[in-house]
Design a protein around this motif. Structure first.
Motif, mmCIF file in Angstrom:
data_model
loop_
_atom_site.group_PDB
_atom_site.id
_atom_site.type_symbol
_atom_site.label_atom_id
_atom_site.label_comp_id
_atom_site.label_asym_id
_atom_site.label_seq_id
_atom_site.Cartn_x
_atom_site.Cartn_y
_atom_site.Cartn_z
ATOM 1 N N ARG A 145 0.821 -1.228 0.000
ATOM 2 C CA ARG A 145 0.000 0.000 0.000
ATOM 3 C C ARG A 145 0.845 1.265 0.000
ATOM 4 O O ARG A 145 0.545 2.217 -0.720
ATOM 5 C CB ARG A 145 -0.940 0.000 1.209
ATOM 6 C CG ARG A 145 -2.105 -0.954 1.041
ATOM 7 C CD ARG A 145 -2.962 -1.014 2.286
ATOM 8 N NE ARG A 145 -3.796 -2.213 2.256
ATOM 9 C CZ ARG A 145 -4.239 -2.848 3.320
ATOM 10 N NH1 ARG A 145 -3.945 -2.381 4.534
ATOM 11 N NH2 ARG A 145 -4.985 -3.930 3.202
ATOM 12 N N ASP A 163 -10.809 -0.404 -13.395
ATOM 13 C CA ASP A 163 -10.266 -1.317 -12.393
ATOM 14 C C ASP A 163 -10.958 -2.671 -12.501
ATOM 15 O O ASP A 163 -12.124 -2.817 -12.132
ATOM 16 C CB ASP A 163 -10.475 -0.721 -10.999
ATOM 17 C CG ASP A 163 -9.740 -1.495 -9.913
ATOM 18 O OD1 ASP A 163 -9.206 -2.578 -10.214
ATOM 19 O OD2 ASP A 163 -9.711 -1.011 -8.767
ATOM 20 N N ALA A 170 -6.937 -5.444 -5.346
ATOM 21 C CA ALA A 170 -7.451 -4.091 -5.144
ATOM 22 C C ALA A 170 -7.021 -3.541 -3.790
ATOM 23 O O ALA A 170 -6.887 -2.326 -3.619
ATOM 24 C CB ALA A 170 -8.972 -4.088 -5.255
ATOM 25 N N ALA A 171 -6.764 -4.436 -2.816
ATOM 26 C CA ALA A 171 -6.361 -3.986 -1.488
ATOM 27 C C ALA A 171 -5.003 -3.295 -1.486
ATOM 28 O O ALA A 171 -4.696 -2.521 -0.588
ATOM 29 C CB ALA A 171 -6.328 -5.179 -0.525
ATOM 30 N N TRP A 173 -3.893 -1.068 -3.628
ATOM 31 C CA TRP A 173 -4.028 0.352 -3.965
ATOM 32 C C TRP A 173 -5.478 0.652 -4.285
ATOM 33 O O TRP A 173 -6.069 0.032 -5.166
ATOM 34 C CB TRP A 173 -3.170 0.736 -5.172
ATOM 35 C CG TRP A 173 -3.318 2.193 -5.526
ATOM 36 C CD1 TRP A 173 -2.903 3.256 -4.777
ATOM 37 C CD2 TRP A 173 -3.955 2.744 -6.688
ATOM 38 N NE1 TRP A 173 -3.250 4.443 -5.407
ATOM 39 C CE2 TRP A 173 -3.887 4.142 -6.583
ATOM 40 C CE3 TRP A 173 -4.572 2.173 -7.811
ATOM 41 C CZ2 TRP A 173 -4.406 4.994 -7.561
ATOM 42 C CZ3 TRP A 173 -5.099 3.021 -8.791
ATOM 43 C CH2 TRP A 173 -5.005 4.414 -8.656
ATOM 44 N N ARG A 174 -6.026 1.595 -3.561
ATOM 45 C CA ARG A 174 -7.397 2.047 -3.818
ATOM 46 C C ARG A 174 -7.346 3.513 -4.223
ATOM 47 O O ARG A 174 -6.850 4.361 -3.467
ATOM 48 C CB ARG A 174 -8.271 1.868 -2.573
ATOM 49 C CG ARG A 174 -8.392 0.426 -2.130
ATOM 50 C CD ARG A 174 -9.404 0.262 -1.011
ATOM 51 N NE ARG A 174 -9.390 -1.077 -0.451
ATOM 52 C CZ ARG A 174 -9.981 -2.139 -0.994
ATOM 53 N NH1 ARG A 174 -10.635 -1.999 -2.128
ATOM 54 N NH2 ARG A 174 -9.914 -3.328 -0.419
ATOM 55 N N LYS A 176 -8.059 7.320 -4.649
ATOM 56 C CA LYS A 176 -8.673 8.257 -3.706
ATOM 57 C C LYS A 176 -8.927 9.598 -4.389
ATOM 58 O O LYS A 176 -8.324 9.921 -5.408
ATOM 59 C CB LYS A 176 -7.755 8.462 -2.492
ATOM 60 C CG LYS A 176 -7.542 7.215 -1.659
ATOM 61 C CD LYS A 176 -6.649 7.504 -0.463
ATOM 62 C CE LYS A 176 -6.443 6.264 0.397
ATOM 63 N NZ LYS A 176 -5.560 6.546 1.555
ATOM 64 N N ALA A 180 -10.256 8.643 -7.755
ATOM 65 C CA ALA A 180 -11.389 7.737 -7.528
ATOM 66 C C ALA A 180 -12.599 8.173 -8.347
ATOM 67 O O ALA A 180 -13.346 7.330 -8.860
ATOM 68 C CB ALA A 180 -11.741 7.694 -6.046
ATOM 69 N N THR A 183 -12.610 6.648 -11.720
ATOM 70 C CA THR A 183 -12.363 5.205 -11.696
ATOM 71 C C THR A 183 -13.681 4.455 -11.827
ATOM 72 O O THR A 183 -14.687 4.841 -11.231
ATOM 73 C CB THR A 183 -11.668 4.789 -10.388
ATOM 74 O OG1 THR A 183 -10.374 5.405 -10.328
ATOM 75 C CG2 THR A 183 -11.506 3.283 -10.294
ATOM 76 N N THR A 185 -15.120 0.460 -11.498
ATOM 77 C CA THR A 185 -14.929 -0.963 -11.235
ATOM 78 C C THR A 185 -16.029 -1.731 -11.968
ATOM 79 O O THR A 185 -17.120 -1.210 -12.186
ATOM 80 C CB THR A 185 -14.988 -1.285 -9.738
ATOM 81 O OG1 THR A 185 -16.288 -0.947 -9.229
ATOM 82 C CG2 THR A 185 -13.939 -0.486 -8.973
ATOM 83 N N SER A 249 -19.448 2.051 -10.039
ATOM 84 C CA SER A 249 -19.567 0.594 -10.068
ATOM 85 C C SER A 249 -20.445 0.210 -11.252
ATOM 86 O O SER A 249 -21.606 0.625 -11.320
ATOM 87 C CB SER A 249 -20.165 0.065 -8.767
ATOM 88 O OG SER A 249 -19.315 0.350 -7.674
#
Length: 258
Positions: A145, A163, A170-171, A173-174, A176, A180, A183, A185, A249
């Motif tokens: 991270r 993504d 995914a844990a 790097w998320r 922000k 974000a 982004t 998903t 999403s």
């Protein structure tokens, strides 16, 4: 476009061994060196302990010896090393020249060992998932991270971030803030049941990447991605985030995968 790796990998090449300094995202060099050194040492020193740490069955015992020899093994492009359902559907080797160039510049494959690499980075075949907890460095998802937070905002550029990673990767790097907000998903659902099915999920994600690369699509953000995917024949549902700075999403509905 952010991709997961594959558990299964093609054998290492017979060419020159790994040259760590040649890998993309040089800001990850120190973290890569630390993971590589501990993994090689672990696998060379104690096969049983290494097998336990890596979560390998008896039938995969040979992966320990492969890891022990990583510094000597031949390297080949990451896009050839990673195999499996997603990469079979993506079919990097069968893309035309323009699409292959887009793949080289736009795809990042996340990795427990390398952090993230581009598909033309030359790496040896290895076994080390993001879910591994090394005795010295600890859980790799948490370990990566910090380094990822340093390099990924620049690597993500200024446009869409698509993504397609699984939860474990995914844990590491998320996105922000502003990143974000651009982004998206993707979740692939079997339309009749509206459930995630692993094979549908991986194969369709590979097909989505291939479709975008072949079409030369360059959506500016998530909303434009939805339109691009619909134009390419995908059935897409999405909910616009309630707040700025939140990832979109998308659900892609499929009946079957050929």
């Amino acid at each position: 476009m952010l991709l997961p790796p594959s558990e299964g990998k093609a054998a290492s090449g017979r060419g020159a061994p790994l040259r760590p300094e040649s890998l993309s995202l040089p800001g990850l060099a120190g973290a890569r060196a630390a993971v590589l050194a501990e993994l090689v040492e672990l696998c060379a020193a104690d096969e049983e302990k290494a097998r336990e740490v890596l979560g390998l069955s008896e039938g995969l015992r040979g992966e320990v010896a492969k890891n022990a020899g990583l510094l000597r093994a031949g390297a080949r492009p990451a896009g050839e090393v990673y195999t499996g359902v997603l990469y079979d559907a993506l079919g990097l080797a069968t893309l035309d020249a323009a699409a292959r160039e887009r793949a080289r510049s736009s795809l990042l494959v996340f990795s427990g060992l390398w952090g993230a690499v581009r598909v033309d980075d030359r790496i040896p075949s290895y076994r080390c998932s993001m879910g591994v907890r090394l005795p010295g460095l600890g859980a790799l998802g948490a370990y990566w991270r910090g380094p990822m937070a340093e390099v990924m905002p620049e690597a993500a550029g200024e446009g869409l971030v698509l993504d397609l990673r699984s939860a474990a990767y995914a844990a590491a790097w998320r996105p922000k803030g502003e990143t974000a907000g651009r982004t998206a998903t993707v979740r692939v659902l079997h339309a009749p049941t509206r459930k995630v099915v692993s094979h549908f999920n991986k194969a369709t994600k590979g097909r989505i990447v291939r479709s975008l690369l072949e079409a030369g699509a360059a959506p500016a953000g998530p909303a434009e991605l939805v339109e691009a995917l619909r134009d390419l024949g995908y059935v897409v549902e999405c909910a616009v985030p309630e707040k700025a700075g939140q990832a979109w999403s998308l659900d892609v509905l499929v009946d079957e995968v050929h």
